[in-house]
Design an enzyme around this catalytic site. Structure first.
Site, mmCIF file in Angstrom:
data_model
loop_
_atom_site.group_PDB
_atom_site.id
_atom_site.type_symbol
_atom_site.label_atom_id
_atom_site.label_comp_id
_atom_site.label_asym_id
_atom_site.label_seq_id
_atom_site.Cartn_x
_atom_site.Cartn_y
_atom_site.Cartn_z
ATOM 1 N N ASN A 23 38.914 122.214 30.028
ATOM 2 C CA ASN A 23 39.901 121.194 30.148
ATOM 3 C C ASN A 23 40.170 120.433 28.982
ATOM 4 O OD1 ASN A 23 41.028 118.693 31.222
ATOM 5 N ND2 ASN A 23 41.055 119.884 33.233
ATOM 6 N N TYR A 27 39.209 112.648 38.059
ATOM 7 C CA TYR A 27 40.070 113.642 37.664
ATOM 8 C C TYR A 27 40.308 114.822 38.517
ATOM 9 C CZ TYR A 27 41.700 115.744 33.018
ATOM 10 O OH TYR A 27 42.219 116.444 32.128
ATOM 11 N N ASN A 68 45.500 123.638 37.216
ATOM 12 C CA ASN A 68 44.768 122.725 37.947
ATOM 13 C C ASN A 68 45.495 122.287 39.169
ATOM 14 O OD1 ASN A 68 42.539 122.191 36.305
ATOM 15 N ND2 ASN A 68 43.754 121.433 34.670
ATOM 16 N N ASP A 116 49.488 116.036 25.389
ATOM 17 C CA ASP A 116 48.283 116.390 25.641
ATOM 18 C C ASP A 116 48.226 117.940 26.296
ATOM 19 O OD1 ASP A 116 45.698 116.363 26.507
ATOM 20 O OD2 ASP A 116 46.151 115.914 28.572
ATOM 21 N N ASP A 117 49.427 118.130 27.247
ATOM 22 C CA ASP A 117 49.409 119.802 27.820
ATOM 23 C C ASP A 117 49.799 120.754 26.606
ATOM 24 O OD1 ASP A 117 49.240 118.777 30.627
ATOM 25 O OD2 ASP A 117 50.976 117.583 29.757
ATOM 26 N N ARG A 146 55.809 116.965 35.814
ATOM 27 C CA ARG A 146 54.792 118.185 36.495
ATOM 28 C C ARG A 146 53.410 117.647 36.409
ATOM 29 N NH1 ARG A 146 50.693 119.527 34.040
ATOM 30 N NH2 ARG A 146 51.341 120.495 32.360
ATOM 31 N N LYS A 157 43.483 109.744 33.184
ATOM 32 C CA LYS A 157 43.000 110.256 31.775
ATOM 33 C C LYS A 157 42.612 108.890 30.889
ATOM 34 C CE LYS A 157 45.044 114.623 31.646
ATOM 35 N NZ LYS A 157 44.676 115.663 30.989
ATOM 36 N N GLU A 199 51.957 112.908 28.867
ATOM 37 C CA GLU A 199 51.222 113.630 29.712
ATOM 38 C C GLU A 199 52.055 114.350 30.854
ATOM 39 O OE1 GLU A 199 47.645 114.116 29.577
ATOM 40 O OE2 GLU A 199 48.239 115.581 31.272
ATOM 41 N N ASP A 200 52.003 115.406 31.337
ATOM 42 C CA ASP A 200 52.703 115.998 32.709
ATOM 43 C C ASP A 200 54.059 115.589 32.690
ATOM 44 O OD1 ASP A 200 49.941 117.093 32.785
ATOM 45 O OD2 ASP A 200 49.758 116.114 34.804
HETATM 46 N N1 LIG Z 1 42.950 123.326 31.819
HETATM 47 C C1 LIG Z 1 43.699 122.531 31.238
HETATM 48 O O1 LIG Z 1 43.296 121.665 30.507
HETATM 49 C C2 LIG Z 1 45.263 122.447 31.721
HETATM 50 C C3 LIG Z 1 45.853 122.958 32.440
HETATM 51 N N2 LIG Z 1 47.195 123.044 32.698
HETATM 52 C C4 LIG Z 1 47.778 123.743 33.821
HETATM 53 O O2 LIG Z 1 48.650 124.580 33.542
HETATM 54 C C5 LIG Z 1 49.391 124.659 34.447
HETATM 55 C C6 LIG Z 1 50.971 124.884 33.924
HETATM 56 O O3 LIG Z 1 51.220 123.875 33.059
HETATM 57 P P1 LIG Z 1 52.818 123.791 32.444
HETATM 58 O O4 LIG Z 1 52.573 125.033 31.367
HETATM 59 O O5 LIG Z 1 53.103 122.681 31.893
HETATM 60 O O6 LIG Z 1 53.501 124.397 33.613
HETATM 61 P P2 LIG Z 1 54.968 125.067 33.521
HETATM 62 O O7 LIG Z 1 55.364 124.998 35.263
HETATM 63 O O8 LIG Z 1 56.018 124.674 32.749
HETATM 64 O O9 LIG Z 1 54.698 126.660 33.476
HETATM 65 C C7 LIG Z 1 54.211 127.582 34.497
HETATM 66 C C8 LIG Z 1 54.684 128.869 34.013
HETATM 67 O O10 LIG Z 1 54.047 129.940 34.556
HETATM 68 C C9 LIG Z 1 55.075 130.654 35.045
HETATM 69 N N3 LIG Z 1 54.597 131.162 36.467
HETATM 70 C C10 LIG Z 1 54.631 130.337 37.566
HETATM 71 N N4 LIG Z 1 54.490 131.180 38.527
HETATM 72 C C11 LIG Z 1 54.079 132.459 38.263
HETATM 73 C C12 LIG Z 1 53.642 133.790 38.722
HETATM 74 N N5 LIG Z 1 53.701 133.855 40.029
HETATM 75 N N6 LIG Z 1 53.535 134.799 38.008
HETATM 76 C C13 LIG Z 1 53.611 134.628 36.503
HETATM 77 N N7 LIG Z 1 54.254 133.707 35.839
HETATM 78 C C14 LIG Z 1 54.249 132.307 36.793
HETATM 79 C C15 LIG Z 1 56.388 130.122 34.884
HETATM 80 O O11 LIG Z 1 57.416 131.005 34.888
HETATM 81 C C16 LIG Z 1 56.142 129.258 33.812
HETATM 82 O O12 LIG Z 1 56.345 130.021 32.741
HETATM 83 C C17 LIG Z 1 49.342 123.618 35.474
HETATM 84 O O13 LIG Z 1 48.643 124.041 36.723
HETATM 85 C C18 LIG Z 1 48.401 122.506 34.733
HETATM 86 O O14 LIG Z 1 47.497 121.999 35.520
HETATM 87 C C19 LIG Z 1 48.011 122.132 31.888
HETATM 88 C C20 LIG Z 1 47.499 121.445 30.965
HETATM 89 C C21 LIG Z 1 46.110 121.474 30.547
HETATM 90 C C1 LIG Z 2 44.471 118.929 32.513
HETATM 91 C C2 LIG Z 2 45.765 118.727 32.414
HETATM 92 O O1 LIG Z 2 46.224 118.083 31.652
HETATM 93 C C3 LIG Z 2 46.913 119.239 33.214
HETATM 94 O O2 LIG Z 2 46.266 119.956 34.387
HETATM 95 O O3 LIG Z 2 47.852 119.253 33.279
HETATM 96 MG MG LIG Z 3 48.205 117.693 31.836
#
Ligand SMILES: NC(=O)C1=CN([C@@H]2O[C@H](COP(=O)(O)OP(=O)(O)OC[C@H]3O[C@@H](n4cnc5c(N)ncnc54)[C@H](O)[C@@H]3O)[C@@H](O)[C@H]2O)C=CC1
Ligand SMILES: CC(=O)C(=O)O
Ligand SMILES: [Mg+2]
Length: 563
Positions: free
Chosen positions: A464, A110, A420, A276-277, A164, A182, A253-254
């Site tokens: 996570n 993961y 991540n 999931d996201d 993504r 996953k 997912e993603d």
């Molecule tokens: N910890 C966890 O369990 C999870 C973590 N994530 C992480 O969340 C992140 C984003 O995923 P999504 O929301 O689907 O992506 P996304 O790409 O749709 O959203 C990213 C957001 O961040 C903003 N952004 C990008 N660069 C920026 C900056 N420099 N300053 C301010 N805002 C900025 C964008 O405008 C957008 O609103 C990924 O890295 C993913 O790995 C996602 C799901 C679960």
């Molecule tokens: C953990 C997860 O689902 C993500 O980073 O997109």
């Molecule tokens: Mg994800």
């Protein structure tokens, strides 16, 4: 439930064994293969003599060999490849190794290593570990293609289109790595039967130049499908699954944010599915927020949160936090939404910013005259938040100034760099602890090592969705739910929050330990199952007397349920 995962799986496995060539398929079938674990008698009866080295070994000894091979591999990506090879050959052994060494191997199967695995999917590829559906060449055939999968029953599917992947952007068909990762956690964490767990990639093209130019890229080298054309592919897939396996849960997912919301809206009331996201992340961060507010002794009616990032994950979390504040602090929905401030790449989201906001951002736009600001320090100075969540996928962006500003207004702020893999996290654990002078309650999407600060050891939490999706899925499937409701996700978040002991909370530890994942999944699955029954979305004839025991009894364990 007459046709539960355990019983069905045993039946299907034996059907797979009866192949036209007699004995040979047994060692080529990853579900049935036990390698050197086959006893002398089994080898005789099953015509395996000569096909396996003479020694008869225990599962424990086999696992010890794998661990020694993993220790000798110098790079994490090599360990990833060894484990994937093992999964294609012997699933019992793969899961024995994974479950017994979850803390060490989670970062391999993961985040973060799976991120590299996805980036390099074409180069590393040896054998498939799931199913691929082309949105270009296979359209109209998805239902019949599902018949090609080797097991009769499937309970859980993770599907991506690679739009993504983590914070790594559009990786096209390479996204299969995340579905595989996953799914392995659904099995290791919740105890889904490995034969009934299916990773899927929908090839919808890619806009990533590196993929289009890579000779080893394994998808169609065409631009990504959009809008209705993309929806048609996803919908055909979902309806095919529903027809073939009506009790199966599909985890999205993603997908890119705009697609993620559109797909969830279209499918969530028509089949057992969740994103999931949006929802898994919503629940895992909600759980940390509940515990964090407890540690801070912040009243929910006073809580303020800044989100750095406003995509699918940030909006999913923000929506769940607003709902919690609305229901538990008994304020209006409008008031509750005022507690969350979202920042995207253009700055704080307000209704006076002058750009057309994407629909998922609209509910979060400030309508209260909050000034338009772009500097995170200025935003923090204005909001004085109790929590700062990074879901931007942008890498290091919480600098010393940001952390010092947060600490001016809150004695124990939550600092969660949730993006991540590790390279995309907004801040490291070390910087968060040092710059906050040990005040930060820290949790991240990817694992971080312990931090020493002024003679004290700080243990970073892992926020996570792995803590949520296996239990939610297992709970929903094992009460034969027809859908995943918001309430089921809140039940999961609360169960996760409760699994942290008071003394851990006292130390600022607001998430449980990953090695306890199976125990946590039992609790989450039980609460999700109860909630589904109460809401009337479960199709079990009778509510089990003890829901946790019901869940536990259905969980598959390598070396136990394959004897
Ligand atoms: N910890 C966890 O369990 C999870 C973590 N994530 C992480 O969340 C992140 C984003 O995923 P999504 O929301 O689907 O992506 P996304 O790409 O749709 O959203 C990213 C957001 O961040 C903003 N952004 C990008 N660069 C920026 C900056 N420099 N300053 C301010 N805002 C900025 C964008 O405008 C957008 O609103 C990924 O890295 C993913 O790995 C996602 C799901 C679960
Ligand atoms: C953990 C997860 O689902 C993500 O980073 O997109
Ligand atoms: Mg994800």
């Amino acid at each position: 439930m007459a046709d539960g995962p355990g019983e069905g799986a045993a039946r299907t496995a034996s059907m797979v064994a009866c192949d036209q060539n007699g004995s040979a398929p047994l060692i080529w079938n990853p579900v049935l293969n036990r390698g050197t674990r086959f006893s002398r008698n089994e080898r005789l009866v099953k015509n395996l003599l000569g096909l396996i080295p003479p020694a008869v070994e225990s599962l424990e000894l086999q696992a010890e060999r794998v661990m020694s091979q993993l220790r000798e591999a110098s790079k994490d990506i090599d360990k990833y490849t060894i484990l994937n090879d093992l999964a294609t050959a012997n699933l019992s052994l793969f899961y024995k190794v994974l479950v017994d060494n979850l803390v060490d191997l989670l970062p391999i199967v993961y985040t973060p290593t799976v991120g590299q695995g996805c980036m390099e999917y074409g180069r590393l590829f040896r054998s498939p570990l799931g199913m691929y559906f082309s949105g270009f060449d296979d359209k109209g055939r998805f239902r019949e293609m599902l018949d090609n999968w080797y097991s009769d029953e499937v309970d859980i599917i993770v599907v991506t289109d690679g739009g993504r992947i983590l914070g790594l952007g559009d990786l096209g068909t390479n996204g299969m790595g995340i579905s595989v990762g996953k799914i392995s956690l659904y099995v290791a964490g919740a105890g889904f039967h490995p034969e009934r767990a299916l990773p899927v990639t929908l090839d919808c093209g890619t806009d990533r130049k590196e993929m289009l130019e890579d000779k080893f890229y394994l998808g169609k080298k065409v631009p990504r499908l959009r809008g209705d054309a993309h929806m048609e592919v996803v919908e055909e897939f979902c309806l095919a699954v529903k027809e073939k396996w009506p009790n199966c849960l599909v985890q999205f997912e993603d997908f890119q944010t705009e697609r993620a919301f559109a797909i969830l809206d279209r499918m969530r009331d028509r089949m057992l599915c969740f994103n999931d996201d949006i929802q898994g992340t919503g629940a895992v961060v909600l759980s940390g927020f509940i515990n964090g507010m407890r540690v801070q002794k912040t009243d929910l009616s006073d809580a303020r949160v800044v989100f750095y990032g406003a995509g699918s994950s940030a909006c999913g979390v923000a929506g769940m936090i607003a709902k919690l504040i609305e229901t538990e602090a008994k304020v209006s929905s409008q008031e509750a939404f005022k507690a969350v401030y979202l920042v995207d790449s253009k700055g704080l989201i307000t209704n006076t910013r002058g750009d057309k906001l994407a629909p998922h951002k609209v509910p979060f736009a400030r309508t209260d005259g909050t000034p338009n600001m772009t500097s995170l320090v200025d935003i923090i100075a204005h909001v004085k938040p109790h929590a700062l969540f990074g879901l931007s996928g942008s890498g290091p962006s919480f600098d010393k100034g940001v952390i010092e500003e947060v600490c001016k207004y809150c004695a124990r702020p939550l600092i969660f760099p949730l993006s991540n893999p590790t390279s995309k996290a907004e801040i490291t654990a070390e910087n968060a602890i040092h710059w906050s002078k040990g005040k930060a309650i820290f949790a991240a999407g990817s694992p971080f090592p312990e931090v020493e600060y002024e003679g004290k050891t700080y243990k970073p939490g892992q926020a996570n969705n792995v803590f949520i999706f296996p239990g939610v899925g297992f709970g929903a499937v094992n009460v034969k739910a027809t859908k995943v409701t918001d309430e089921m996700l809140v039940a999961a978040a609360k169960a996760l929050a409760k699994s942290v002991f008071p003394e851990e909370l006292e130390r600022g530890q607001i998430y449980p330990e990953i090695q306890d994942l199976r125990k946590i999944c039992v609790k989450i699955a039980a609460e999700v199952g109860k909630c589904a029954m109460e809401q009337g979305v479960a199709r079990l004839d009778r509510k089990p007397f003890n829901m946790a025991a019901h869940m536990l009894s259905r969980m598959w364990t390598a070396g136990v349920d394959d004897e």
